[in-house]
Design a protein around this motif. Structure first.
Motif, PDB file in Angstrom:
ATOM      1  N   MET A   1       0.865  -1.173   0.000  1.00 17.21           N
ATOM      2  CA  MET A   1       0.000   0.000   0.000  1.00 17.21           C
ATOM      3  C   MET A   1       0.909   1.232   0.000  1.00 17.21           C
ATOM      4  N   ASN A   2       0.665   2.135  -0.956  1.00 17.39           N
ATOM      5  CA  ASN A   2       1.500   3.327  -1.019  1.00 17.39           C
ATOM      6  C   ASN A   2       1.046   4.363   0.010  1.00 17.39           C
ATOM      7  N   MET A   3       1.808   5.428   0.134  1.00 17.28           N
ATOM      8  CA  MET A   3       1.564   6.425   1.182  1.00 17.28           C
ATOM      9  C   MET A   3       0.244   7.169   0.973  1.00 17.28           C
ATOM     10  N   GLU A   4      -0.129   7.456  -0.282  1.00 10.77           N
ATOM     11  CA  GLU A   4      -1.389   8.158  -0.553  1.00 10.77           C
ATOM     12  C   GLU A   4      -2.589   7.325  -0.106  1.00 10.77           C
ATOM     13  N   ALA A   5      -2.561   6.041  -0.421  1.00  8.22           N
ATOM     14  CA  ALA A   5      -3.654   5.157  -0.020  1.00  8.22           C
ATOM     15  C   ALA A   5      -3.722   5.041   1.507  1.00  8.22           C
ATOM     16  N   PHE A   6      -2.575   4.967   2.146  1.00  4.16           N
ATOM     17  CA  PHE A   6      -2.549   4.888   3.602  1.00  4.16           C
ATOM     18  C   PHE A   6      -3.124   6.160   4.229  1.00  4.16           C
ATOM     19  N   ALA A   7      -2.784   7.324   3.668  1.00  2.00           N
ATOM     20  CA  ALA A   7      -3.300   8.599   4.192  1.00  2.00           C
ATOM     21  C   ALA A   7      -4.818   8.661   4.053  1.00  2.00           C
ATOM     22  N   LEU A   8      -5.328   8.247   2.901  1.00  2.00           N
ATOM     23  CA  LEU A   8      -6.784   8.268   2.706  1.00  2.00           C
ATOM     24  C   LEU A   8      -7.487   7.264   3.615  1.00  2.00           C
ATOM     25  N   LEU A   9      -6.886   6.101   3.794  1.00  2.00           N
ATOM     26  CA  LEU A   9      -7.463   5.107   4.701  1.00  2.00           C
ATOM     27  C   LEU A   9      -7.486   5.637   6.132  1.00  2.00           C
TER      28      LEU A   9
ATOM     29  N   ILE B   1      -7.625   8.819   7.051  1.00  2.00           N
ATOM     30  CA  ILE B   1      -8.656   9.863   7.118  1.00  2.00           C
ATOM     31  C   ILE B   1     -10.041   9.227   7.183  1.00  2.00           C
ATOM     32  N   LEU B   2     -10.261   8.191   6.383  1.00  2.33           N
ATOM     33  CA  LEU B   2     -11.561   7.523   6.374  1.00  2.33           C
ATOM     34  C   LEU B   2     -11.865   6.864   7.714  1.00  2.33           C
ATOM     35  N   VAL B   3     -10.918   6.129   8.250  1.00  2.00           N
ATOM     36  CA  VAL B   3     -11.131   5.451   9.533  1.00  2.00           C
ATOM     37  C   VAL B   3     -11.327   6.471  10.653  1.00  2.00           C
ATOM     38  N   SER B   4     -10.526   7.535  10.636  1.00  2.00           N
ATOM     39  CA  SER B   4     -10.679   8.588  11.648  1.00  2.00           C
ATOM     40  C   SER B   4     -12.054   9.242  11.565  1.00  2.00           C
ATOM     41  N   SER B   5     -12.528   9.468  10.342  1.00  2.00           N
ATOM     42  CA  SER B   5     -13.851  10.080  10.165  1.00  2.00           C
ATOM     43  C   SER B   5     -14.953   9.179  10.700  1.00  2.00           C
ATOM     44  N   VAL B   6     -14.856   7.901  10.393  1.00  2.00           N
ATOM     45  CA  VAL B   6     -15.872   6.958  10.880  1.00  2.00           C
ATOM     46  C   VAL B   6     -15.869   6.927  12.406  1.00  2.00           C
ATOM     47  N   ILE B   7     -14.690   6.933  13.003  1.00  3.36           N
ATOM     48  CA  ILE B   7     -14.608   6.939  14.470  1.00  3.36           C
ATOM     49  C   ILE B   7     -15.237   8.207  15.038  1.00  3.36           C
ATOM     50  N   LEU B   8     -14.987   9.356  14.392  1.00  2.00           N
ATOM     51  CA  LEU B   8     -15.600  10.609  14.855  1.00  2.00           C
ATOM     52  C   LEU B   8     -17.116  10.563  14.742  1.00  2.00           C
TER      53      LEU B   8
ATOM     54  N   CYS C   1      -8.097  16.017   3.861  1.00  2.00           N
ATOM     55  CA  CYS C   1      -7.870  15.631   2.462  1.00  2.00           C
ATOM     56  C   CYS C   1      -7.175  16.747   1.688  1.00  2.00           C
ATOM     57  N   VAL C   2      -7.515  18.004   1.989  1.00  2.87           N
ATOM     58  CA  VAL C   2      -6.837  19.133   1.341  1.00  2.87           C
ATOM     59  C   VAL C   2      -5.377  19.167   1.777  1.00  2.87           C
ATOM     60  N   LEU C   3      -5.122  19.011   3.067  1.00  2.00           N
ATOM     61  CA  LEU C   3      -3.750  19.042   3.566  1.00  2.00           C
ATOM     62  C   LEU C   3      -2.920  17.865   3.051  1.00  2.00           C
ATOM     63  N   ALA C   4      -3.581  16.738   2.806  1.00  2.85           N
ATOM     64  CA  ALA C   4      -2.885  15.573   2.272  1.00  2.85           C
ATOM     65  C   ALA C   4      -2.663  15.688   0.764  1.00  2.85           C
ATOM     66  N   GLY C   5      -3.244  16.705   0.152  1.00  3.73           N
ATOM     67  CA  GLY C   5      -3.056  16.912  -1.282  1.00  3.73           C
ATOM     68  C   GLY C   5      -3.974  16.094  -2.154  1.00  3.73           C
TER      69      GLY C   5
END
Length: 119
Positions: free
Chosen positions: A1-9, A11-18, A37-41
């Motif tokens: 898994m590359n870094m972009e996919a890890f960052a999105l995953l 963000i997604l998991v953090s959002s679901v937890i929130l 997502c904006v900060l992650a580019g």
């Protein structure tokens, strides 16, 4: 898994937890996820808030503002004074949801409207 996919995953998991945790309001969590997502580019800054101008978003915002105004004014209490208590009868709940479903977006409005009389 590359870094972009890890960052999105992340963000997604953090959002679901929130959202599930209920500690933060859902709109704060959603804006936080968008900013992450904006900060992650992953989302261009010029397009980050473009969706807020969509008619559906404006309509939902207006319904939520109207809902809060009716709650604060006491109109909901007056209109639901004779309604049975929440959970008293599944048949009543189903009847209300069935009648609300005839209008566009009715189930969403029925679920958001606090039609429970206060003791």
């Amino acid at each position: 898994m590359n870094m972009e996919a890890f960052a999105l995953l992340f963000i997604l998991v953090s959002s679901v937890i929130l959202f599930v945790g209920g500690r933060w309001r859902h709109d704060v969590g959603a804006v936080g996820a968008l900013l992450a997502c904006v900060l992650a580019g992953r989302v261009p800054p010029r397009e980050a808030f473009a969706g807020f101008g969509h008619p559906a978003v404006v309509t939902v915002a207006c319904v939520l503002v109207l809902n809060r105004a009716l709650q604060n004014s006491g109109a909901v209490d007056v209109l639901t004074a004779g309604a049975p208590a929440r959970g008293s009868s599944p048949a009543v709940t189903l009847a209300v949801l069935r009648s609300a479903a005839t209008a566009t977006g009715g189930p969403v409005r029925a679920a958001r409207c606090p039609a429970t009389p206060r003791p």
